[in-house]
Design an enzyme around this catalytic site. Structure first.
Site, mmCIF file in Angstrom:
data_model
loop_
_atom_site.group_PDB
_atom_site.id
_atom_site.type_symbol
_atom_site.label_atom_id
_atom_site.label_comp_id
_atom_site.label_asym_id
_atom_site.label_seq_id
_atom_site.Cartn_x
_atom_site.Cartn_y
_atom_site.Cartn_z
ATOM 1 N N THR A 125 51.264 36.316 52.495
ATOM 2 C CA THR A 125 50.250 35.371 52.990
ATOM 3 C C THR A 125 50.696 34.618 54.248
ATOM 4 O OG1 THR A 125 49.491 35.109 50.727
ATOM 5 C CG2 THR A 125 48.769 33.429 52.274
ATOM 6 N N GLU A 364 48.009 36.421 43.785
ATOM 7 C CA GLU A 364 48.086 37.881 43.623
ATOM 8 C C GLU A 364 46.727 38.519 43.906
ATOM 9 O OE1 GLU A 364 50.846 39.412 43.152
ATOM 10 O OE2 GLU A 364 52.065 37.675 42.633
HETATM 11 C C1 LIG Z 1 50.637 28.401 44.063
HETATM 12 C C2 LIG Z 1 50.485 29.596 44.970
HETATM 13 C C3 LIG Z 1 51.530 30.506 45.054
HETATM 14 C C4 LIG Z 1 51.418 31.606 45.931
HETATM 15 N N1 LIG Z 1 52.476 32.464 46.074
HETATM 16 C C5 LIG Z 1 52.420 33.447 47.012
HETATM 17 C C6 LIG Z 1 53.556 34.259 47.289
HETATM 18 O O1 LIG Z 1 54.612 34.136 46.667
HETATM 19 N N2 LIG Z 1 53.447 35.206 48.274
HETATM 20 C C7 LIG Z 1 52.298 35.382 48.994
HETATM 21 O O2 LIG Z 1 52.262 36.250 49.872
HETATM 22 N N3 LIG Z 1 51.195 34.619 48.748
HETATM 23 C C8 LIG Z 1 51.240 33.656 47.783
HETATM 24 N N4 LIG Z 1 50.141 32.855 47.569
HETATM 25 C C9 LIG Z 1 48.940 33.072 48.352
HETATM 26 C C10 LIG Z 1 47.840 33.728 47.575
HETATM 27 O O3 LIG Z 1 48.205 35.020 47.103
HETATM 28 C C11 LIG Z 1 46.629 33.747 48.486
HETATM 29 O O4 LIG Z 1 46.261 32.409 48.665
HETATM 30 C C12 LIG Z 1 45.493 34.518 47.895
HETATM 31 O O5 LIG Z 1 45.746 35.888 47.983
HETATM 32 C C13 LIG Z 1 44.174 34.206 48.602
HETATM 33 O O6 LIG Z 1 44.324 34.246 49.977
HETATM 34 P P1 LIG Z 1 43.616 33.132 50.911
HETATM 35 O O7 LIG Z 1 43.931 31.817 50.329
HETATM 36 O O8 LIG Z 1 44.021 33.386 52.310
HETATM 37 O O9 LIG Z 1 42.108 33.411 50.712
HETATM 38 P P2 LIG Z 1 41.138 34.157 51.720
HETATM 39 O O10 LIG Z 1 41.589 35.543 51.950
HETATM 40 O O11 LIG Z 1 40.906 33.276 52.893
HETATM 41 O O12 LIG Z 1 39.829 34.196 50.843
HETATM 42 C C14 LIG Z 1 39.028 33.013 50.558
HETATM 43 C C15 LIG Z 1 37.865 33.462 49.708
HETATM 44 O O13 LIG Z 1 37.036 34.377 50.462
HETATM 45 C C16 LIG Z 1 36.593 35.447 49.634
HETATM 46 N N5 LIG Z 1 37.125 36.735 50.125
HETATM 47 C C17 LIG Z 1 38.165 36.936 50.976
HETATM 48 N N6 LIG Z 1 38.349 38.247 51.223
HETATM 49 C C18 LIG Z 1 37.402 38.895 50.527
HETATM 50 C C19 LIG Z 1 37.050 40.283 50.372
HETATM 51 N N7 LIG Z 1 37.740 41.250 51.008
HETATM 52 N N8 LIG Z 1 36.020 40.585 49.572
HETATM 53 C C20 LIG Z 1 35.327 39.608 48.935
HETATM 54 N N9 LIG Z 1 35.614 38.295 49.038
HETATM 55 C C21 LIG Z 1 36.616 37.936 49.821
HETATM 56 C C22 LIG Z 1 37.094 35.128 48.224
HETATM 57 O O14 LIG Z 1 36.100 34.413 47.533
HETATM 58 C C23 LIG Z 1 38.280 34.242 48.451
HETATM 59 O O15 LIG Z 1 38.524 33.382 47.358
HETATM 60 C C24 LIG Z 1 50.225 31.782 46.672
HETATM 61 C C25 LIG Z 1 49.168 30.867 46.551
HETATM 62 C C26 LIG Z 1 49.289 29.793 45.725
HETATM 63 C C27 LIG Z 1 48.149 28.810 45.642
#
Ligand SMILES: Cc1cc2nc3c(=O)[nH]c(=O)nc-3n(C[C@H](O)[C@H](O)[C@H](O)COP(=O)(O)OP(=O)(O)OC[C@H]3O[C@@H](n4cnc5c(N)ncnc54)[C@H](O)[C@@H]3O)c2cc1C
Length: 380
Positions: A125, A364
């Site tokens: 991320t 995830e």
């Molecule tokens: C406590 C915590 C620990 C974490 N640990 C890790 C880690 O160790 N390593 C790591 O890499 N990441 C980690 N993350 C990040 C996490 O995996 C991402 O936040 C998650 O994958 C969502 O990405 P985003 O927040 O950028 O959401 P975005 O990609 O911006 O998406 C926002 C919303 O848009 C919609 N959306 C986005 N794309 C699509 C699609 N293709 N189709 C349909 N709907 C869609 C969904 O509703 C989604 O909820 C962590 C997050 C948290 C909160």
């Protein structure tokens, strides 16, 4: 087909339960306040061989299967999900290496993590994306025998702990949209964690922003060597299947804890002269909760079984994750209804479980994407 646990699995379940209640539970208040995991606690889990329980002994693991791993994750999350998750993300770095690295890399990098001396991270991320590999901005550029890495990762679990990180970088030399997975030692020159997040829940989990400023690692740290260069997307999909299995087990462990708390409370809380467990409204809530917990448990073990057989997991992991993450949400919410006003106080762990559980629908890969993966093989 045998649905019974073996003697050894029952012993493991019992050991993890006793350990979690004796060693983790008394530290929860401290971890919730300090927003850290004591390194001594990780050392105790390491000494029990649970940091690499699911991986072969020759690489430093304990030689069990994903079923034992799921049992361990469920029981630990029943007491405190943050600790289970700290260990599971280390296991995900393990999956990253186990599934995609060369034999030489496995022998070199795995033992330190599977025996728990290092605690691994998995860094995909970034500020601009958590879901789209094509949008990565962290770059890797080859300079002779080295990689030079620049960029920013955020929300990276365990980034503040010593160990390796499997990092996904945009690899422009391989073509548009291509990314490469590289293994970097955390804390190396140019690596910093300017912020540990203050979160809604999962307070014991150390989740950081990571800055990579001209970080140099040997070119041979490319996960899987030259053959895997530019195939980071494949690494992401393969490793997150195991990550999702962990999230499912964590959801079931938390749901189990919520159910137990609600059952106990309903037998003790008296209204109109009798325990509230006598009211059909309460029985109905508990019946729904028990059903979600039972189904969640079964499908997690079925998916863990498939993972142990080395089978393709994409659809199963997505469906199991969808069900269990939504189930724990339902169960925690219903437990709060059973427990009334007290559930809303910090006197009972249920309010924490309610907060912690939300994460299972987000990390995830968000559930919206799990829904798409869950449908893919049917619509081909
Ligand atoms: C406590 C915590 C620990 C974490 N640990 C890790 C880690 O160790 N390593 C790591 O890499 N990441 C980690 N993350 C990040 C996490 O995996 C991402 O936040 C998650 O994958 C969502 O990405 P985003 O927040 O950028 O959401 P975005 O990609 O911006 O998406 C926002 C919303 O848009 C919609 N959306 C986005 N794309 C699509 C699609 N293709 N189709 C349909 N709907 C869609 C969904 O509703 C989604 O909820 C962590 C997050 C948290 C909160």
């Amino acid at each position: 087909m045998d649905f019974n646990y073996t003697e050894e699995q029952l012993m493991l379940k019992d050991s993890v339960r006793k350990f979690s209640e004796k060693e983790i539970a008394p530290l929860v208040k401290w971890m919730e306040t300090e927003k850290r995991t004591p390194r001594d606690l990780i050392k105790k889990i390491k000494d029990l061989g649970w940091c690499g329980i699911q991986y072969p002994e020759k690489y430093g693991g304990s030689g069990n299967s994903y079923i034992e791993y799921a049992i361990m994750q469920i029981e630990m999350s029943r007491v405190y999900c943050s600790t289970a998750c700290t260990i599971s993300v280390n296991g995900m770095l393990g999956a990253n290496i186990m599934k995609f690295a060369t034999e030489e890399q496995k022998m070199k990098f795995l033992p330190e993590h599977l025996n728990g001396d290092g605690i691994g991270s998995f860094a995909f991320t970034e500020p601009s994306t958590g879901s789209d590999p094509g949008a990565l901005r962290t770059t890797c550029v080859r300079d002779g025998d080295e990689w030079v890495i620049n960029g920013e990762k955020n929300f990276i679990t365990n980034a503040s702990m010593p160990g390796l990180m499997g990092i996904f970088c945009k690899d422009a030399e391989m073509g548009p949209g291509k990314c490469t997975n590289i293994l970097i030692p955390k804390g190396i020159k140019g690596y910093s964690t300017p912020r540990i997040y203050d979160k809604m829940g999962m307070h014991g989990l150390e989740v950081c922003d990571v800055v990579l400023d001209n970080v140099r690692v040997p070119y041979e740290n490319t996960t899987g060597g030259e053959a895997m260069r530019g195939k980071g997307f494949q690494v992401l999909l393969g490793s997150t299947q195991i990550g999702k299995l962990s999230v499912c087990a964590q959801a079931v462990g938390m749901a189990q804890a919520a159910l137990e708390a609600a059952v106990q409370y309903s037998k003790e809380r008296v209204q109109r002269g009798k325990p509230i467990s006598n009211f059909q409204t309460i029985q109905s809530l508990i019946g729904d909760m028990a059903t979600d917990v039972m189904v969640g448990h079964q499908i997690v073990l079925a998916t863990a079984f498939k993972a142990s057989e080395g089978k393709e997991l994409a659809a199963d992991a997505a469906r199991t994750r969808l069900f269990t993450s939504e189930a724990v949400h339902r169960v925690a919410s219903k437990a709060m209804q059973v427990m009334g006003a007290y559930s809303y106080t910090t006197e009972f762990p249920i309010e924490r479980i309610f907060r912690d559980a939300k994460l299972t629908e987000i990390y995830e890969g968000v559930n919206e994407i799990q829904r798409l993966i869950a449908a893919t093989d049917l619509l081909r």
